[in-house]
Design a protein around this motif. Structure first.
Motif, PDB file in Angstrom:
ATOM      1  N   THR A 229     -23.511   6.504   4.806  1.00  0.00           N
ATOM      2  CA  THR A 229     -22.936   7.023   3.950  1.00  0.00           C
ATOM      3  C   THR A 229     -22.171   6.790   2.533  1.00  0.00           C
ATOM      4  O   THR A 229     -21.482   5.818   3.425  1.00  0.00           O
ATOM      5  CB  THR A 229     -22.291   7.996   4.576  1.00  0.00           C
TER       6      THR A 229
ATOM      7  N   SER B 204     -17.326   4.894  -4.487  1.00  0.00           N
ATOM      8  CA  SER B 204     -18.028   4.700  -5.906  1.00  0.00           C
ATOM      9  C   SER B 204     -18.198   3.001  -6.247  1.00  0.00           C
ATOM     10  O   SER B 204     -17.538   2.111  -6.213  1.00  0.00           O
ATOM     11  CB  SER B 204     -17.948   5.549  -7.444  1.00  0.00           C
TER      12      SER B 204
ATOM     13  N   LYS C 289     -24.057  -2.767  -7.184  1.00  0.00           N
ATOM     14  CA  LYS C 289     -24.821  -2.142  -8.137  1.00  0.00           C
ATOM     15  C   LYS C 289     -26.247  -1.210  -7.756  1.00  0.00           C
ATOM     16  O   LYS C 289     -26.588  -0.045  -7.527  1.00  0.00           O
ATOM     17  CB  LYS C 289     -24.433  -1.084  -9.489  1.00  0.00           C
TER      18      LYS C 289
ATOM     19  N   ARG D 155     -28.684   1.246  -5.435  1.00  0.00           N
ATOM     20  CA  ARG D 155     -29.463   1.819  -5.244  1.00  0.00           C
ATOM     21  C   ARG D 155     -30.830   2.048  -4.746  1.00  0.00           C
ATOM     22  O   ARG D 155     -31.940   2.461  -3.853  1.00  0.00           O
ATOM     23  CB  ARG D 155     -29.896   1.582  -7.230  1.00  0.00           C
TER      24      ARG D 155
ATOM     25  N   PHE E  57     -29.449   5.581  -2.796  1.00  0.00           N
ATOM     26  CA  PHE E  57     -28.073   6.107  -2.792  1.00  0.00           C
ATOM     27  C   PHE E  57     -28.124   6.704  -3.827  1.00  0.00           C
ATOM     28  O   PHE E  57     -28.720   6.152  -5.029  1.00  0.00           O
ATOM     29  CB  PHE E  57     -26.485   5.635  -2.482  1.00  0.00           C
ATOM     30  N   ARG E  58     -27.975   8.211  -4.794  1.00  0.00           N
ATOM     31  CA  ARG E  58     -27.653   8.421  -5.760  1.00  0.00           C
ATOM     32  C   ARG E  58     -27.013   9.118  -6.129  1.00  0.00           C
ATOM     33  O   ARG E  58     -26.796   9.078  -7.064  1.00  0.00           O
ATOM     34  CB  ARG E  58     -28.935   9.866  -6.466  1.00  0.00           C
ATOM     35  N   LYS E  59     -25.697   9.466  -5.673  1.00  0.00           N
ATOM     36  CA  LYS E  59     -24.611  10.964  -5.146  1.00  0.00           C
ATOM     37  C   LYS E  59     -23.076   9.873  -4.158  1.00  0.00           C
ATOM     38  O   LYS E  59     -23.631   9.320  -3.398  1.00  0.00           O
ATOM     39  CB  LYS E  59     -25.327  11.995  -5.134  1.00  0.00           C
ATOM     40  N   LEU E  60     -22.099  10.121  -4.462  1.00  0.00           N
ATOM     41  CA  LEU E  60     -21.431   9.758  -3.552  1.00  0.00           C
ATOM     42  C   LEU E  60     -21.067  11.139  -2.353  1.00  0.00           C
ATOM     43  O   LEU E  60     -22.098  12.162  -2.634  1.00  0.00           O
ATOM     44  CB  LEU E  60     -19.743  10.158  -4.055  1.00  0.00           C
ATOM     45  N   TYR E  61     -21.218   9.767  -1.602  1.00  0.00           N
ATOM     46  CA  TYR E  61     -21.095  10.978  -0.406  1.00  0.00           C
ATOM     47  C   TYR E  61     -22.735  11.498   0.544  1.00  0.00           C
ATOM     48  O   TYR E  61     -22.414  11.777   1.309  1.00  0.00           O
ATOM     49  CB  TYR E  61     -20.018  12.402  -0.173  1.00  0.00           C
ATOM     50  N   GLU E  62     -23.297  11.038  -0.311  1.00  0.00           N
ATOM     51  CA  GLU E  62     -24.583  11.145   0.243  1.00  0.00           C
ATOM     52  C   GLU E  62     -24.933   9.830   1.602  1.00  0.00           C
ATOM     53  O   GLU E  62     -24.693   8.935   1.287  1.00  0.00           O
ATOM     54  CB  GLU E  62     -25.452  10.860  -0.800  1.00  0.00           C
TER      55      GLU E  62
END
Length: 61
Positions: free
Chosen positions: A9, A13, A22, A26, A30-35
């Protein structure tokens, strides 16, 4: 029997961190925070996790 799985998870950020970190986030998917992402454990995956471990929460399932 399948290999171990890892549940990752993104809890912090990557903004403000090195560009290579970064890109690693990727590359992990991961694309979004908390994904949350589940992937099969492997040495290459462990290396990527080690690089950005301060951004992730990782659990074995």
């Amino acid at each position: 029997m399948a290999g171990k799985m890892l549940r990752m998870t993104l809890v912090h950020s990557p903004i403000g961190h090195p560009e290579s970190h970064k890109r690693t986030v990727r590359a992990l998917g991961f694309r979004k925070l908390y994904e949350t992402i589940v992937k099969e454990d492997s040495p290459s995956l462990r290396g990527m996790i080690a690089k950005v471990r301060y951004l992730l929460k990782v659990e074995e399932i």
